[in-house]
Design a protein around this motif. Sequence first.
Motif, PDB file in Angstrom:
ATOM      1  N   LYS A  59     -20.550   0.898  36.629  1.00  0.00           N
ATOM      2  CA  LYS A  59     -22.224   1.528  36.687  1.00  0.00           C
ATOM      3  C   LYS A  59     -22.252   1.940  35.232  1.00  0.00           C
ATOM      4  O   LYS A  59     -23.478   2.314  34.892  1.00  0.00           O
ATOM      5  CB  LYS A  59     -21.967   2.492  37.676  1.00  0.00           C
ATOM      6  N   SER A 104     -23.439   2.624  31.594  1.00  0.00           N
ATOM      7  CA  SER A 104     -24.188   1.844  30.387  1.00  0.00           C
ATOM      8  C   SER A 104     -23.644   2.118  29.272  1.00  0.00           C
ATOM      9  O   SER A 104     -23.373   3.439  28.823  1.00  0.00           O
ATOM     10  CB  SER A 104     -25.807   1.864  30.648  1.00  0.00           C
ATOM     11  N   GLN A 111     -22.019  10.850  39.974  1.00  0.00           N
ATOM     12  CA  GLN A 111     -23.296  10.389  40.651  1.00  0.00           C
ATOM     13  C   GLN A 111     -24.384  11.495  40.956  1.00  0.00           C
ATOM     14  O   GLN A 111     -25.550  11.252  40.544  1.00  0.00           O
ATOM     15  CB  GLN A 111     -22.726   9.692  41.777  1.00  0.00           C
ATOM     16  N   ARG A 149     -18.703  -4.866  32.974  1.00  0.00           N
ATOM     17  CA  ARG A 149     -19.896  -4.342  33.533  1.00  0.00           C
ATOM     18  C   ARG A 149     -20.821  -5.697  33.057  1.00  0.00           C
ATOM     19  O   ARG A 149     -21.842  -6.050  33.614  1.00  0.00           O
ATOM     20  CB  ARG A 149     -20.536  -3.302  32.711  1.00  0.00           C
ATOM     21  N   GLY A 193     -22.163  -6.370  36.287  1.00  0.00           N
ATOM     22  CA  GLY A 193     -23.588  -5.246  36.218  1.00  0.00           C
ATOM     23  C   GLY A 193     -24.768  -5.485  37.107  1.00  0.00           C
ATOM     24  O   GLY A 193     -25.410  -4.669  37.526  1.00  0.00           O
ATOM     25  N   GLY A 194     -25.298  -6.745  36.693  1.00  0.00           N
ATOM     26  CA  GLY A 194     -26.574  -7.353  37.512  1.00  0.00           C
ATOM     27  C   GLY A 194     -26.325  -7.433  38.815  1.00  0.00           C
ATOM     28  O   GLY A 194     -27.267  -7.099  39.637  1.00  0.00           O
ATOM     29  N   TRP A 195     -25.241  -8.041  39.292  1.00  0.00           N
ATOM     30  CA  TRP A 195     -24.697  -8.050  40.698  1.00  0.00           C
ATOM     31  C   TRP A 195     -24.871  -6.799  41.452  1.00  0.00           C
ATOM     32  O   TRP A 195     -25.434  -6.579  42.535  1.00  0.00           O
ATOM     33  CB  TRP A 195     -23.249  -8.870  40.811  1.00  0.00           C
ATOM     34  N   MET A 196     -24.315  -5.701  40.562  1.00  0.00           N
ATOM     35  CA  MET A 196     -24.140  -4.407  41.248  1.00  0.00           C
ATOM     36  C   MET A 196     -25.380  -3.772  41.321  1.00  0.00           C
ATOM     37  O   MET A 196     -25.835  -3.035  42.511  1.00  0.00           O
ATOM     38  CB  MET A 196     -23.420  -3.569  40.518  1.00  0.00           C
ATOM     39  N   SER A 197     -26.599  -4.023  40.398  1.00  0.00           N
ATOM     40  CA  SER A 197     -27.940  -3.404  40.500  1.00  0.00           C
ATOM     41  C   SER A 197     -28.593  -4.015  41.683  1.00  0.00           C
ATOM     42  O   SER A 197     -29.487  -3.124  42.214  1.00  0.00           O
ATOM     43  CB  SER A 197     -28.400  -3.744  39.147  1.00  0.00           C
ATOM     44  N   THR A 198     -28.513  -5.073  42.025  1.00  0.00           N
ATOM     45  CA  THR A 198     -28.974  -5.639  43.406  1.00  0.00           C
ATOM     46  C   THR A 198     -28.389  -5.471  44.624  1.00  0.00           C
ATOM     47  O   THR A 198     -29.164  -5.822  45.680  1.00  0.00           O
ATOM     48  CB  THR A 198     -29.146  -7.199  43.097  1.00  0.00           C
ATOM     49  N   ALA A 223     -27.103  -2.091  45.413  1.00  0.00           N
ATOM     50  CA  ALA A 223     -27.013  -0.808  45.591  1.00  0.00           C
ATOM     51  C   ALA A 223     -26.362   0.002  46.763  1.00  0.00           C
ATOM     52  O   ALA A 223     -25.611   0.809  46.607  1.00  0.00           O
ATOM     53  CB  ALA A 223     -28.047  -0.094  44.754  1.00  0.00           C
ATOM     54  N   ARG A 255     -22.687   1.735  47.076  1.00  0.00           N
ATOM     55  CA  ARG A 255     -22.789   3.179  47.514  1.00  0.00           C
ATOM     56  C   ARG A 255     -21.991   3.263  48.686  1.00  0.00           C
ATOM     57  O   ARG A 255     -21.181   4.189  48.916  1.00  0.00           O
ATOM     58  CB  ARG A 255     -24.078   3.476  47.906  1.00  0.00           C
TER      59      ARG A 255
END
Length: 333
Positions: A53, A55, A114, A188, A192-197, A199, A203
Amino acid sequence: MSKLRLLFDRFTLALITVVAVATILPVHGQGALFFEHATTAAIALLFFLHGAKLSRRAIIEGAMHWRLHGVIFIWTFVVFPLLGWALGPLLRPLLGEALYMGVIYLCVLPGTVQSAIAFTSIARGNIPAAVCAASASSILGIVLTPLLLQLLLQTDTSVLGGSASLLDAIGEIGLQIFLPFVVGHLMRPLIGGWMSTRASLVRAVDQGSILLVVYTAFSASVVAGLWKSVGFSALSWLVLVCILLLAIVLSLVTWSTRRMGFSREDEITIVFCSSKKSLANGVPMAGVLFGTAVIGPVLLPLMLFHQIQLMVCAVLAQHYLRQDVESTTSLPG
């Protein structure tokens, strides 16, 4: 954010349920061995996700604010531990040795990642600095938490019932937390892109890992006689102690930050990053540093403080937001 949501968020209810299940149906024998291995995998996954997560840009932007990071470091790893230690003569007779050990453990833990970032964002604080400070706190805690624990309790971690000496404990915590964190961060660019879509899924895995670790730890303590050694009176005092600790730290951090002339955005970041303690880091570290007989009482202060800090900081973040909105709308033109 409604008051009901502040008091009874889903994760808090899940934590209470897990402790209740561990009390009624603690895992033992071969089942305990299976959960021990599952817990190790869950911890690795948890910090892999934390690393993924983070950046790289946020690290670079946030790391430039050395004065802010120095203040957060001092509150997290100097003032907070000294506060818990100074209250020792009062807390030992009230709580008993095991719960007092838990308070000291709470005080030497790193800050959250977080929720510190989330509350800083809600309050419109310095988000890049919060990301950097919270992540750095977690990494530094791998070394500083065991070291400070040994210093304040004046005993080696192996004496506490853990499986290792101080250096071995630091190495084991590094393997469980830091290595997956680094691997996740290096990956990442790929995930990273896969995780951002996804969420909500990330979580759920994040929180599920913590719940699994809590269940395993509390099961071991219940089997070892946790609730025979911790009574209602001690628990009541513990709640008051956690509230007192948070109130003292929040008040002093806010006052000192303003005296040092930080901007409003930096004040928000310092307040939320300095006053919070990490459940995600604290539970797996406790498994290394403490034996099964004391791990339950040691984790109780952290679990109570975790919920209290979420409730109080949620209200505080909304207060900062209202102040910002009011100051913006009152500007001429």
